[in-house]
Design an enzyme around this catalytic site. Sequence first.
Site, short mmCIF file in Angstrom:
data_model
loop_
_atom_site.label_atom_id
_atom_site.label_comp_id
_atom_site.label_asym_id
_atom_site.label_seq_id
_atom_site.Cartn_x
_atom_site.Cartn_y
_atom_site.Cartn_z
N TYR A 11 -10.01 -3.97 -11.31
CA TYR A 11 -8.68 -3.77 -11.88
C TYR A 11 -7.62 -4.28 -10.92
O TYR A 11 -6.68 -4.98 -11.33
CB TYR A 11 -8.46 -2.29 -12.20
CG TYR A 11 -7.23 -2.04 -13.04
CD1 TYR A 11 -7.16 -2.49 -14.35
CD2 TYR A 11 -6.13 -1.35 -12.52
CE1 TYR A 11 -6.04 -2.26 -15.14
CE2 TYR A 11 -5.00 -1.12 -13.30
CZ TYR A 11 -4.97 -1.58 -14.60
OH TYR A 11 -3.85 -1.35 -15.37
N SER A 44 0.96 -3.78 -13.25
CA SER A 44 0.65 -2.40 -12.91
C SER A 44 0.96 -2.21 -11.44
O SER A 44 0.95 -3.17 -10.66
CB SER A 44 -0.83 -2.10 -13.17
OG SER A 44 -1.25 -0.91 -12.51
#
Length: 238
Positions: free
Chosen positions: A152, A139
């Site tokens: 995250y 990501s």
Amino acid sequence: MSDLEGRVIVVTGGAGGLGAAICHTLSEAGATVVLTDVRQEQARAMAGEIGGRASAHVLDVTDERQVRRLLDSVVGEHGRLDGVINNAGTDVTLSIEELRVDQWDSVLAVNLRGPFLLSKFAFPILRRQGSGHIVNIVSTAALRAWANASVYHASKWGLLGLSHALHVEGRPHGIKVTAVIAGGMRTPFLLDRFPDIDTELLQDPRNVAETVLHVLTVPRESVIPEVMVLPMRETSWP
């Protein structure tokens, strides 16, 4: 470049979102897709939608025994394993003060321990074959930071580092490892948590799935260790 005819590829988190797009894309390219997810009914429904080239399997990527059993069953049934797409992911959007320790552990378990387990137990299979490909869905959170996403970020920065380390370890044995760094997509992962998000700034997950297909079909003598796919209108990236 060639298609994926005859190749057997495991996809984690394949029941929806990007995972489903990847399963559809790889199946259309000729691959036998082993669609895994913790959601049994959704996995079966998606495999049925894709058709004969896909089979559904329940898998908790954080469970070592389940991972080993899944990979053993794939090799037992198909005689080979050609790829693993580490796509399963989760997040808890809270400040560091609000984030509970068990939530931290849970996100890291899915986003980082899971790819570690799949890669660890796939490596000896791929090494014996002298070929194979592991693709880690990372990501842009591995390259930048925003508030209320500490776990995250930690998991995706860790996954990017793991991916490059595995790339170094795998090359002498014919094993390719690629990190696909994806920008925002129109998937439930974002839309369910941020209903007011401007979808015009996001990309179709199929575009990222096509990138996964591309890295899997690069000629055998070459490898793409890292590639980034961004929405053209994403405002938070230069």
